[in-house]
Design a protein around this motif. Structure first.
Motif, PDB file in Angstrom:
ATOM      1  N   LEU A  59       0.789  -1.436   0.287  1.00  0.00           N
ATOM      2  CA  LEU A  59      -0.415  -0.015   0.251  1.00  0.00           C
ATOM      3  C   LEU A  59       1.338   1.532  -0.118  1.00  0.00           C
ATOM      4  O   LEU A  59       1.164   2.370   0.957  1.00  0.00           O
ATOM      5  N   ALA A  60       1.628   1.466  -1.356  1.00  0.00           N
ATOM      6  CA  ALA A  60       2.043   2.572  -1.638  1.00  0.00           C
ATOM      7  C   ALA A  60       1.481   4.050  -0.785  1.00  0.00           C
ATOM      8  O   ALA A  60       2.616   4.670   0.032  1.00  0.00           O
ATOM      9  N   PHE A 104       3.687 -13.350  -0.174  1.00  0.00           N
ATOM     10  CA  PHE A 104       4.112 -12.493  -1.608  1.00  0.00           C
ATOM     11  C   PHE A 104       3.736 -11.631  -0.968  1.00  0.00           C
ATOM     12  O   PHE A 104       2.966 -10.535  -0.225  1.00  0.00           O
ATOM     13  N   ARG A 105       4.758 -10.548  -2.071  1.00  0.00           N
ATOM     14  CA  ARG A 105       4.084  -9.309  -1.808  1.00  0.00           C
ATOM     15  C   ARG A 105       3.661  -8.369  -3.139  1.00  0.00           C
ATOM     16  O   ARG A 105       4.224  -9.701  -4.168  1.00  0.00           O
ATOM     17  N   GLY A 106       2.471  -7.796  -2.874  1.00  0.00           N
ATOM     18  CA  GLY A 106       2.481  -7.334  -4.638  1.00  0.00           C
ATOM     19  C   GLY A 106       0.323  -6.828  -4.387  1.00  0.00           C
ATOM     20  O   GLY A 106      -0.092  -7.250  -3.122  1.00  0.00           O
ATOM     21  N   ASP A 107       0.154  -7.009  -5.600  1.00  0.00           N
ATOM     22  CA  ASP A 107      -1.452  -7.371  -5.418  1.00  0.00           C
ATOM     23  C   ASP A 107      -1.869  -8.647  -5.589  1.00  0.00           C
ATOM     24  O   ASP A 107      -1.042  -9.552  -6.539  1.00  0.00           O
ATOM     25  N   PRO A 108      -3.274  -9.096  -5.184  1.00  0.00           N
ATOM     26  CA  PRO A 108      -3.674 -10.366  -5.258  1.00  0.00           C
ATOM     27  C   PRO A 108      -3.036 -11.361  -6.475  1.00  0.00           C
ATOM     28  O   PRO A 108      -2.451 -12.109  -6.826  1.00  0.00           O
ATOM     29  N   LEU A 112      -0.141 -14.307  -6.855  1.00  0.00           N
ATOM     30  CA  LEU A 112      -1.144 -15.645  -6.899  1.00  0.00           C
ATOM     31  C   LEU A 112      -0.146 -15.808  -8.300  1.00  0.00           C
ATOM     32  O   LEU A 112      -0.463 -17.673  -7.985  1.00  0.00           O
ATOM     33  N   VAL A 113      -0.433 -15.513  -9.319  1.00  0.00           N
ATOM     34  CA  VAL A 113       0.125 -15.863 -10.443  1.00  0.00           C
ATOM     35  C   VAL A 113       1.627 -16.319 -10.134  1.00  0.00           C
ATOM     36  O   VAL A 113       2.326 -17.273 -11.108  1.00  0.00           O
ATOM     37  N   THR A 114       2.827 -15.070  -9.855  1.00  0.00           N
ATOM     38  CA  THR A 114       3.918 -15.717  -9.085  1.00  0.00           C
ATOM     39  C   THR A 114       4.261 -16.777  -8.298  1.00  0.00           C
ATOM     40  O   THR A 114       5.343 -17.890  -8.516  1.00  0.00           O
TER      41      THR A 114
END
Length: 156
Positions: A59-60, A104-108, A112-114
């Motif tokens: 959350l930047a 994992f960090r980032g958008d969902p 999930l793809v990663t």
């Protein structure tokens, strides 16, 4: 053996003998916990590894305002691990499921793809979005289905 056949024999092959790795996305919502329960049943019946994945949002805006975002998402991850361990302990004499917890960090969606790529997932299970705006913009589940890289089960 031709070079093409040699290359193909060393490539990862999905879904030939049933799923070996099932990825389930959890975020603490009711639908994600139902998805985890459903995926746990699949993993048990298929004797597959259940990879429980929590994607910590970045959350930047909150971080720019000085909010302790990383601490909060770590607390959520720890609470989810505790909840999963408790549930596993309650049913350990009834069900035997191999599971791992990953963050994992980032958008969902990208998380999930990663996760699915890194863990060589044979299937992905997610809960249906509980946010009204996703009906217009598109939910993580819809985006995963459209990616067409794994069988995706969406649990209501």
């Amino acid at each position: 053996m031709t070079e093409d056949a040699s290359q193909q024999s060393h490539q990862f092959e999905r879904g030939t003998d049933g799923p070996k790795v099932i990825v389930v996305g959890v975020d603490g919502s009711d639908s994600s916990l139902r998805a985890a329960a459903y995926a746990g049943g699949l993993a048990r019946r298929q004797r597959a590894l259940l990879a429980v994945v929590y994607v910590q949002p970045v959350l930047a805006a909150g971080a720019a305002l000085g909010a302790p975002v990383a601490d909060t998402t770590e607390e959520i991850a720890e609470a989810l691990i505790a909840e999963i361990r408790d549930a596993t302990e309650r049913v350990k004499d009834i069900f035997d499921v191999r599971w791992e917890f990953h963050t994992f960090r980032g958008d969902p969606y990208n998380g999930l793809v990663t996760a699915a790529d890194d863990l060589k997932a044979d299937a992905v299970v997610v809960g249906a979005s509980e946010q009204a705006g996703h009906r217009i913009v598109g939910s993580v589940a819809v985006r995963l289905v459209k990616a067409g890289r794994w069988p995706v089960t969406v649990v209501p």
